[in-house]
Design an enzyme around this catalytic site. Structure first.
Site, PDB file in Angstrom:
ATOM      1  N   HIS A 153       0.834  -1.205   0.000  1.00  0.00           N
ATOM      2  CA  HIS A 153       0.000   0.000   0.000  1.00  0.00           C
ATOM      3  C   HIS A 153       0.871   1.258   0.000  1.00  0.00           C
ATOM      4  O   HIS A 153       0.724   2.129  -0.853  1.00  0.00           O
ATOM      5  CB  HIS A 153      -0.931  -0.018   1.213  1.00  0.00           C
ATOM      6  CG  HIS A 153      -1.591   1.285   1.508  1.00  0.00           C
ATOM      7  ND1 HIS A 153      -2.586   1.807   0.729  1.00  0.00           N
ATOM      8  CD2 HIS A 153      -1.378   2.201   2.501  1.00  0.00           C
ATOM      9  CE1 HIS A 153      -2.968   2.976   1.226  1.00  0.00           C
ATOM     10  NE2 HIS A 153      -2.248   3.247   2.300  1.00  0.00           N
TER      11      HIS A 153
ATOM     12  N   ASP B 225       6.163  20.315 -27.559  1.00  0.00           N
ATOM     13  CA  ASP B 225       6.342  19.001 -26.934  1.00  0.00           C
ATOM     14  C   ASP B 225       7.363  19.186 -25.823  1.00  0.00           C
ATOM     15  O   ASP B 225       7.816  20.297 -25.571  1.00  0.00           O
ATOM     16  CB  ASP B 225       6.836  17.946 -27.952  1.00  0.00           C
ATOM     17  CG  ASP B 225       6.485  16.515 -27.504  1.00  0.00           C
ATOM     18  OD1 ASP B 225       6.517  16.252 -26.287  1.00  0.00           O
ATOM     19  OD2 ASP B 225       6.181  15.685 -28.367  1.00  0.00           O
TER      20      ASP B 225
ATOM     21  N   TRP C 298       7.199   0.634   3.701  1.00  0.00           N
ATOM     22  CA  TRP C 298       7.763   1.376   2.557  1.00  0.00           C
ATOM     23  C   TRP C 298       9.141   1.926   2.894  1.00  0.00           C
ATOM     24  O   TRP C 298       9.890   2.287   2.004  1.00  0.00           O
ATOM     25  CB  TRP C 298       6.807   2.481   2.089  1.00  0.00           C
ATOM     26  CG  TRP C 298       6.928   3.805   2.789  1.00  0.00           C
ATOM     27  CD1 TRP C 298       6.411   4.120   4.010  1.00  0.00           C
ATOM     28  CD2 TRP C 298       7.602   4.982   2.304  1.00  0.00           C
ATOM     29  NE1 TRP C 298       6.721   5.419   4.320  1.00  0.00           N
ATOM     30  CE2 TRP C 298       7.445   5.979   3.293  1.00  0.00           C
ATOM     31  CE3 TRP C 298       8.306   5.301   1.143  1.00  0.00           C
ATOM     32  CZ2 TRP C 298       7.973   7.266   3.158  1.00  0.00           C
ATOM     33  CZ3 TRP C 298       8.828   6.585   1.027  1.00  0.00           C
ATOM     34  CH2 TRP C 298       8.664   7.546   2.023  1.00  0.00           C
TER      35      TRP C 298
ATOM     36  N   SER D   7      13.119   6.275 -13.967  1.00  0.00           N
ATOM     37  CA  SER D   7      12.026   6.909 -14.699  1.00  0.00           C
ATOM     38  C   SER D   7      11.868   8.366 -14.273  1.00  0.00           C
ATOM     39  O   SER D   7      11.827   9.272 -15.104  1.00  0.00           O
ATOM     40  CB  SER D   7      10.730   6.137 -14.421  1.00  0.00           C
ATOM     41  OG  SER D   7       9.607   6.941 -14.651  1.00  0.00           O
ATOM     42  N   SER D   8      11.829   8.587 -12.949  1.00  0.00           N
ATOM     43  CA  SER D   8      11.650   9.955 -12.453  1.00  0.00           C
ATOM     44  C   SER D   8      12.841  10.835 -12.788  1.00  0.00           C
ATOM     45  O   SER D   8      12.692  12.017 -13.083  1.00  0.00           O
ATOM     46  CB  SER D   8      11.451   9.949 -10.940  1.00  0.00           C
ATOM     47  OG  SER D   8      10.238   9.353 -10.613  1.00  0.00           O
TER      48      SER D   8
ATOM     49  N   HIS E 110      12.568  12.522   2.908  1.00  0.00           N
ATOM     50  CA  HIS E 110      11.863  13.749   3.223  1.00  0.00           C
ATOM     51  C   HIS E 110      11.665  14.646   2.004  1.00  0.00           C
ATOM     52  O   HIS E 110      10.555  15.110   1.775  1.00  0.00           O
ATOM     53  CB  HIS E 110      12.417  14.521   4.410  1.00  0.00           C
ATOM     54  CG  HIS E 110      11.351  15.456   4.878  1.00  0.00           C
ATOM     55  ND1 HIS E 110      10.367  15.081   5.753  1.00  0.00           N
ATOM     56  CD2 HIS E 110      11.016  16.680   4.447  1.00  0.00           C
ATOM     57  CE1 HIS E 110       9.484  16.064   5.858  1.00  0.00           C
ATOM     58  NE2 HIS E 110       9.861  17.055   5.080  1.00  0.00           N
TER      59      HIS E 110
ATOM     60  N   GLU F  97      11.259  13.625  -0.776  1.00  0.00           N
ATOM     61  CA  GLU F  97      10.194  12.908  -1.480  1.00  0.00           C
ATOM     62  C   GLU F  97       8.807  13.419  -1.063  1.00  0.00           C
ATOM     63  O   GLU F  97       7.906  13.522  -1.876  1.00  0.00           O
ATOM     64  CB  GLU F  97      10.323  11.403  -1.185  1.00  0.00           C
ATOM     65  CG  GLU F  97       9.237  10.547  -1.798  1.00  0.00           C
ATOM     66  CD  GLU F  97       9.536  10.132  -3.236  1.00  0.00           C
ATOM     67  OE1 GLU F  97      10.414  10.764  -3.861  1.00  0.00           O
ATOM     68  OE2 GLU F  97       8.908   9.180  -3.719  1.00  0.00           O
TER      69      GLU F  97
ATOM     70  N   TYR G 133       8.067  16.418  -0.220  1.00  0.00           N
ATOM     71  CA  TYR G 133       7.812  17.673  -0.919  1.00  0.00           C
ATOM     72  C   TYR G 133       7.679  17.442  -2.414  1.00  0.00           C
ATOM     73  O   TYR G 133       6.951  18.164  -3.100  1.00  0.00           O
ATOM     74  CB  TYR G 133       8.885  18.700  -0.579  1.00  0.00           C
ATOM     75  CG  TYR G 133       8.751  19.088   0.871  1.00  0.00           C
ATOM     76  CD1 TYR G 133       7.704  19.919   1.258  1.00  0.00           C
ATOM     77  CD2 TYR G 133       9.566  18.554   1.845  1.00  0.00           C
ATOM     78  CE1 TYR G 133       7.498  20.229   2.575  1.00  0.00           C
ATOM     79  CE2 TYR G 133       9.379  18.857   3.177  1.00  0.00           C
ATOM     80  CZ  TYR G 133       8.340  19.695   3.544  1.00  0.00           C
ATOM     81  OH  TYR G 133       8.133  19.965   4.858  1.00  0.00           O
TER      82      TYR G 133
ATOM     83  N   SER H 268      -2.642  26.550  -6.828  1.00  0.00           N
ATOM     84  CA  SER H 268      -2.357  27.942  -7.215  1.00  0.00           C
ATOM     85  C   SER H 268      -2.899  28.270  -8.601  1.00  0.00           C
ATOM     86  O   SER H 268      -3.063  29.440  -8.939  1.00  0.00           O
ATOM     87  CB  SER H 268      -0.845  28.202  -7.196  1.00  0.00           C
ATOM     88  OG  SER H 268      -0.320  27.934  -5.925  1.00  0.00           O
TER      89      SER H 268
ATOM     90  N   HIS I 109      14.279  14.486  11.280  1.00  0.00           N
ATOM     91  CA  HIS I 109      13.107  14.558  12.160  1.00  0.00           C
ATOM     92  C   HIS I 109      12.290  13.264  12.080  1.00  0.00           C
ATOM     93  O   HIS I 109      11.364  13.089  12.857  1.00  0.00           O
ATOM     94  CB  HIS I 109      12.258  15.818  11.914  1.00  0.00           C
ATOM     95  CG  HIS I 109      11.499  15.869  10.634  1.00  0.00           C
ATOM     96  ND1 HIS I 109      11.131  17.036  10.032  1.00  0.00           N
ATOM     97  CD2 HIS I 109      11.034  14.893   9.825  1.00  0.00           C
ATOM     98  CE1 HIS I 109      10.459  16.769   8.923  1.00  0.00           C
ATOM     99  NE2 HIS I 109      10.397  15.481   8.775  1.00  0.00           N
ATOM    100  N   HIS I 110      12.667  12.382  11.161  1.00  0.00           N
ATOM    101  CA  HIS I 110      12.062  11.048  11.164  1.00  0.00           C
ATOM    102  C   HIS I 110      12.813  10.107  12.103  1.00  0.00           C
ATOM    103  O   HIS I 110      12.476   8.940  12.198  1.00  0.00           O
ATOM    104  CB  HIS I 110      12.076  10.449   9.753  1.00  0.00           C
ATOM    105  CG  HIS I 110      11.261  11.236   8.776  1.00  0.00           C
ATOM    106  ND1 HIS I 110       9.928  11.007   8.564  1.00  0.00           N
ATOM    107  CD2 HIS I 110      11.589  12.268   7.973  1.00  0.00           C
ATOM    108  CE1 HIS I 110       9.470  11.856   7.653  1.00  0.00           C
ATOM    109  NE2 HIS I 110      10.453  12.637   7.285  1.00  0.00           N
TER     110      HIS I 110
ATOM    111  N   THR J   3       5.435  27.293   4.222  1.00  0.00           N
ATOM    112  CA  THR J   3       4.214  26.532   3.998  1.00  0.00           C
ATOM    113  C   THR J   3       3.006  27.331   4.473  1.00  0.00           C
ATOM    114  O   THR J   3       1.981  27.415   3.785  1.00  0.00           O
ATOM    115  CB  THR J   3       4.282  25.175   4.730  1.00  0.00           C
ATOM    116  OG1 THR J   3       5.548  24.577   4.437  1.00  0.00           O
ATOM    117  CG2 THR J   3       3.184  24.251   4.277  1.00  0.00           C
TER     118      THR J   3
ATOM    119  N   LYS K 276       2.113  30.094   2.050  1.00  0.00           N
ATOM    120  CA  LYS K 276       1.306  29.639   0.916  1.00  0.00           C
ATOM    121  C   LYS K 276      -0.160  29.556   1.284  1.00  0.00           C
ATOM    122  O   LYS K 276      -1.033  30.002   0.534  1.00  0.00           O
ATOM    123  CB  LYS K 276       1.775  28.253   0.466  1.00  0.00           C
ATOM    124  CG  LYS K 276       3.063  28.300  -0.311  1.00  0.00           C
ATOM    125  CD  LYS K 276       3.154  27.059  -1.164  1.00  0.00           C
ATOM    126  CE  LYS K 276       4.336  27.186  -2.092  1.00  0.00           C
ATOM    127  NZ  LYS K 276       4.128  26.522  -3.359  1.00  0.00           N
TER     128      LYS K 276
ATOM    129  N   ARG L 256       1.838   1.930  14.815  1.00  0.00           N
ATOM    130  CA  ARG L 256       1.474   1.613  13.449  1.00  0.00           C
ATOM    131  C   ARG L 256       2.038   0.238  13.094  1.00  0.00           C
ATOM    132  O   ARG L 256       2.846  -0.319  13.845  1.00  0.00           O
ATOM    133  CB  ARG L 256       2.005   2.680  12.492  1.00  0.00           C
ATOM    134  CG  ARG L 256       3.506   2.701  12.382  1.00  0.00           C
ATOM    135  CD  ARG L 256       4.007   3.963  11.727  1.00  0.00           C
ATOM    136  NE  ARG L 256       4.033   3.820  10.263  1.00  0.00           N
ATOM    137  CZ  ARG L 256       4.826   4.560   9.478  1.00  0.00           C
ATOM    138  NH1 ARG L 256       5.629   5.464   9.998  1.00  0.00           N
ATOM    139  NH2 ARG L 256       4.802   4.397   8.173  1.00  0.00           N
TER     140      ARG L 256
END
Ligand code: HEM
Ligand SMILES: [Cu+2]
Lengths: 580, 318
Positions: A89, A118, A152, A182-183, A266, A268, A270, A281, A315-316, A341, A344, A463
């Site tokens: 998941h 293109d 994950w 790919s990315s 992290h 990731e 964002y 926006s 912070h993780h 943040t 925004k 969790r």
């Protein structure tokens, strides 16, 4: 390929663009034309279809998880199946849905929004897509032997062969490599396209905010992906070639894995959420009929968030053995990132303020996004206070927090974008009735599922557990959560049905159904293969407004007809493309 | 049609959700903040959480309020014209600074509480009398140290001052349930045997990861009121880092008892371990030569048979 169209890119020099067709082929059809395509719009659509497919798979996995947790001490699923399910998941949602779906929107709309025909490298673009598809396939075939069971984040040393000998972890590594490649290829493509192929007059200060976020997304991907690619390569050699990078019994370090993972992980977050910010926006000013409030501040906040996003990874890791100074540094850097943040969010609300807001489904999702994401941002502050995080870390509070950010944030933005851009991609409108039903079901289902999870976490529920005892309020909280998940799932289903119906039966959209601001609405829906016959000169962040105003002036101030003029349609006529 | 349907659906759903949300809190008071009460560090974390919550609530109501107000108030109406405002530098600087100030306040609160959460106090005079072990913390260097070792899927506790390099061999130990005296500062050295685990007893403070190759530290000190009834008070917790299939079953208990009860328990434990060791040694002698697989010393975890009949049976069926 098809029609060879030569039109001057700066029509201001030659007012009447010449269409010189050397040869006109009919547009290719049939499935081979999709497999071999290098058209950014077709690739974009393939991205969107594939990633929504994975979203549905990830959603089914989520519902199975919630079924297992509906009641205490449930034995619907075995511990092994349960661990495989949350691993699939999480991995699916992140690597096969949210990150690539943004590439899907980016693929379709970045060239259109900047007035390009293109992407810079169409063949690389096709490669990006097929690498993603391959990554998804190698991961999902592990269903037929033994899927990974390490979450994950796949922490060391649980990820080593001593503890998880099956090929599932290897399939996961393969997925990270393929989707990462790919990315990476896609990110370079975006960067080059945005840097070089903007319409005349579109300086950095006139770049649509969605394109700003895709640019930032691309830069973050380029910075973060090599780190995870390196980490999983070390893991691969640990697992199969006798190294011990993460094996403490042989001098390796499990914490090294955590640092490498989160140095990627992290940013990731964002990477997943910034393009969503971009969609919001774009959508808000269109439906509030007001310019975006503080364009520069929003663009700057995007870049600042991306930069700070590279400095908060530990912070993780507040509960790992770490010196106080490290904990304090990462608390402060996480606080710091809350400022842009917050800026925004304030700017978005100020955009709505004194507007004339049209309650379209797209706008509802955008407002739902702000309201929901705000909660995720606020709980983010809680867990940045590291002594508080010592209680909340790895509990359902965290599960709630990141679903508020990813589901309430990214997914609501994606749905807002879907309702906003579907007419452009398909030529037809999505049903508003079904759309609003879907929105309310999703909003209510979402909060029912995840709000109570904060409490479950604070009552001691970690969790990633396949069962829990009937203590405190865990039974009732989890039951509420499971009911909410099915309401949420129903909401998503309604939108899926809406899409299927509208593809055939939706009202014809016309080139610019929303009276929007950006250049993608300057062409037909769906756009022709070459996007634009002529690209107008850009004079502001809202080129379509300029064009409409000018058409009004040219037609002698007669009231704007609801049917878009030929100029708006971008199909050239005597008006000469709407410039001047 | 569809929109009326969706409105009715929405209404029923709202009622269901509101009802559920109202019912849930009746069951317990600690729904809105972390568990606390068993140790000062947990209480301080709880305080810090509530302080953060108070500030967050103001921000939440303010921002959410303005959002909902503007969406409702500025709904498109006939004749309404949107104000074409592109920004307001003063306002924007204002809210940027405002957000920063809120965070400075939060950071300050954290620093104020940090010391009392992170660092253990001295034991109370009526706590367990301890020798000076010259530990860096607490201030007087006296604490009851327990080595916590996470292993798939059980916690092992060794009652020893030094946890490194097998220096605690022969020290009393227990599995899953840790017994501690009240009014005494208990420091924990947290380690892992196989994969990463995380030590967490919510009422006794935050969680700390047990990671192979590293030693993590935390502490707690249970107030005397928890030992008034015989048998003391049990605090529950469980492993909080995914450690494999039975991660959910890796539970932990801390039983806080009076000082005398603790001392009696420790003596009994020592005697039990000695007896079990002797029994095991005897058995080993019987099996000598027939198998190379010797038993680890001492009784095994609850649920595991210390005599390991599998060893014996495997020798009968060569
Ligand atoms: C249908 C809506 C969803 C539901 C009901 C749902 C439910 C859950 C639950 C209950 C867990 C915790 C499993 C556990 O820890 O034992 C979980 C984990 C997770 N979810 Fe979702 N989820 C949903 C959608 C999403 C979306 C849209 C995303 C991302 C964009 C996402 C990302 C994740 C991640 C990353 C994890 C962590 C997996 C791990 O622990 O390794 N989820 N989800
Ligand atoms: Cu564990």
């Amino acid at each position: 390929m098809a029609a060879t169209v030569e039109a001057p890119t700066t029509p201001s020099v030659a007012p009447l663009p010449q269409v010189v067709a050397h040869r006109i082929d009919p547009a290719p059809t049939g499935w081979t034309s999709w497999v071999t395509t290098t058209d950014h719009k077709r690739i974009g659509i393939m991205y969107l279809v594939l990633t929504f497919g994975f979203f549905i798979l990830g959603g089914i996995e989520a519902l199975l998880i919630r079924l297992q947790l509906a009641v205490p001490n449930n034995d619907l699923l075995t511990p092994q199946t349960y661990n495989a399910l949350f691993t699939m998941h999480g991995t699916t949602m992140i690597f096969l849905f949210v990150v690539p779906v943004m590439a899907g929107f980016g693929n379709y709309f970045v060239p259109l929004m900047i007035g390009a025909r293109d992407m810079a490298f169409p063949k690389l673009n096709a490669l990006s897509f097929w690498l993603l598809a391959a990554g998804g396939i190698v991961f999902y075939v592990s269903l037929f032997f033994s899927p990974p069971e390490c979450g994950w984040t796949c922490y060391a040393p649980l990820n080593e062969t001593a503890y998880l000998p099956s090929g599932g972890v290897d399939a996961w590594i393969f997925l990270i490599h393929l989707t990462g490649l790919s990315s990476l290829v896609g990110a370079i493509n975006f960067y080059v396209t945005i840097a070089n192929m903007r319409a005349p007059g579109m300086g950095w200060g006139r770049l649509p905010l969605f394109v700003w976020t895709i640019l930032t997304y691309a830069v973050l991907l380029i910075l973060a992906l090599p780190v995870i690619a390196g980490a999983v390569t070390l893991l691969l050699t640990d697992r199969h070639f006798g190294t011990h990078f993460f094996d403490a019994t042989n001098g390796g370090s499990p914490l090294l894995w955590q640092h490498l993972f989160w140095f990627f992980g992290h940013p990731e977050v964002y990477i997943m959420v910034l393009p969503g910010f971009g969609i919001i926006s774009e959508v808000l000013p269109v439906f509030a009929r007001k310019p975006i409030f503080g364009y520069k501040a929003i663009a700057a906040a995007t870049v600042v968030i991306a930069f700070l996003g590279l400095l908060v990874w530990a912070h993780h890791m507040f509960t790992t053995p770490s010196p106080s100074l490290v904990l304090i540094f990462f608390m402060m850097s996480s606080f710091l990132i809350a400022v842009p943040t917050g800026v925004k969010i304030f700017n978005w609300i100020a955009t709505l303020w004194r507007g004339t807001i049209e309650y379209t489904t797209s706008l509802l999702f955008a407002v739902g996004f702000i309201g929901t994401f705000l909660i995720g941002g606020i709980t983010g502050i809680f867990v940045a206070v590291f002594p508080v995080d010592w209680q909340l870390h790895d509990t359902y509070f965290i599960v709630a927090h990141f679903h508020y950010v990813l589901m309430g944030g990214a997914v609501f933005a994606i749905f807002s974008g879907l309702y906003y851009w579907f007419p452009k991609m398909s030529g037809r409108m999505l049903g508003e009735g079904l759309g609003k039903t879907s929105f309310w079901l999703m909003l209510i289902g979402f909060h029912t599922t995840f709000l109570v999870q904060h409490s479950a976490g604070m009552e001691g529920m970690p969790r990633r557990i396949y069962e829990y005892s009937d203590i405190k309020d865990l039974a009732v909280l989890n039951m509420i959560s499971t009911i909410g998940a099915f309401i949420l799932g129903l909401g998503i289903l309604v939108s899926a049905i809406n899409v299927l119906i509208s593809l055939k039966k939706g009202p014809i959209a016309g080139p610019d159904p929303w009276k929007a601001n950006t250049l993608e609405w300057f062409t037909t829906s769906p756009p022709p293969i070459n996007n634009f016959d002529s690209v107008p000169r850009i004079r502001s962040v809202e080129p379509m407004k300029d064009i409409r105003r000018q058409v009004l002036a040219q037609t002698g101030g007669t009231e704007a007809s609801p049917a878009p003029t030929s100029v708006e349609a971008g199909r050239l006529s005597a008006h000469g493309g709407g410039e001047h | 049609m569809a929109s009326r349907m969706s409105r009715r659906l929405l209404l029923t759903l709202l009622v269901v959700v509101a009802g559920a949300l109202l019912l849930a809190p009746i069951a317990s008071a600690d729904l809105f903040s972390p568990e606390s009460g068993g140790s000062k560090n947990a209480d301080d974390i709880d305080w810090l959480y509530k302080a953060t919550f108070a500030i967050a609530l103001i921000v939440f109501i303010g921002v959410e309020g303005v959002l909902i107000y503007s969406v409702v108030k500025f709904k498109a109406r006939k004749g309404a014209v949107a104000a074409q405002i592109r920004g307001n530098t003063r306002l924007e600087i204002g809210w940027t600074v405002g957000a920063a100030v809120v965070l400075v306040v939060l950071a300050t609160l954290t620093f104020v509480k940090l010391d009392s959460i992170r660092n253990p106090p001295d034991s109370s005079p009526d706590g367990l009398q301890l020798a000076d072990t010259s530990r860096r913390l607490p201030p007087n260097g006296k604490a009851l140290n327990i080595c916590v070792n996470g292993q798939q899927y059980i916690w092992r506790y060794t009652y020893a001052a030094d946890c490194k390099g097998g220096k605690n061999l022969g020290a009393p130990f227990s599995y899953e349930e840790m017994v501690v005296p009240v009014n005494t500062t208990v420091t924990l050295d947290i380690e892992a045997q196989d994969v990463a685990h995380s030590w967490w007893i919510p009422k006794l403070g935050g969680k700390f990861d047990a990671i192979p190759g590293y030693t993590n530290h935390t502490w707690f000190k249970v107030p005397g009121k928890f030992a008034t009834k015989p048998g003391g008070t049990v605090f529950f917790g469980q492993c909080a880092e995914l450690c494999g299939r039975n991660h959910a079953n890796m539970t932990a208990r801390v039983r806080a008892v009076s000082v005398t009860e603790y001392q009696a328990w420790l003596e009994r434990r020592k005697a039990d371990i000695k007896a079990a060791e002797q029994a095991a040694a005897q058995q080993r002698k019987q099996l000598e030569g027939s198998t190379a697989n010797s038993n680890p010393a001492g009784p095994a975890a609850p649920g595991q048979n210390p005599a390991r009949p599998t060893d014996a049976s495997s020798t009968q069926n060569p």
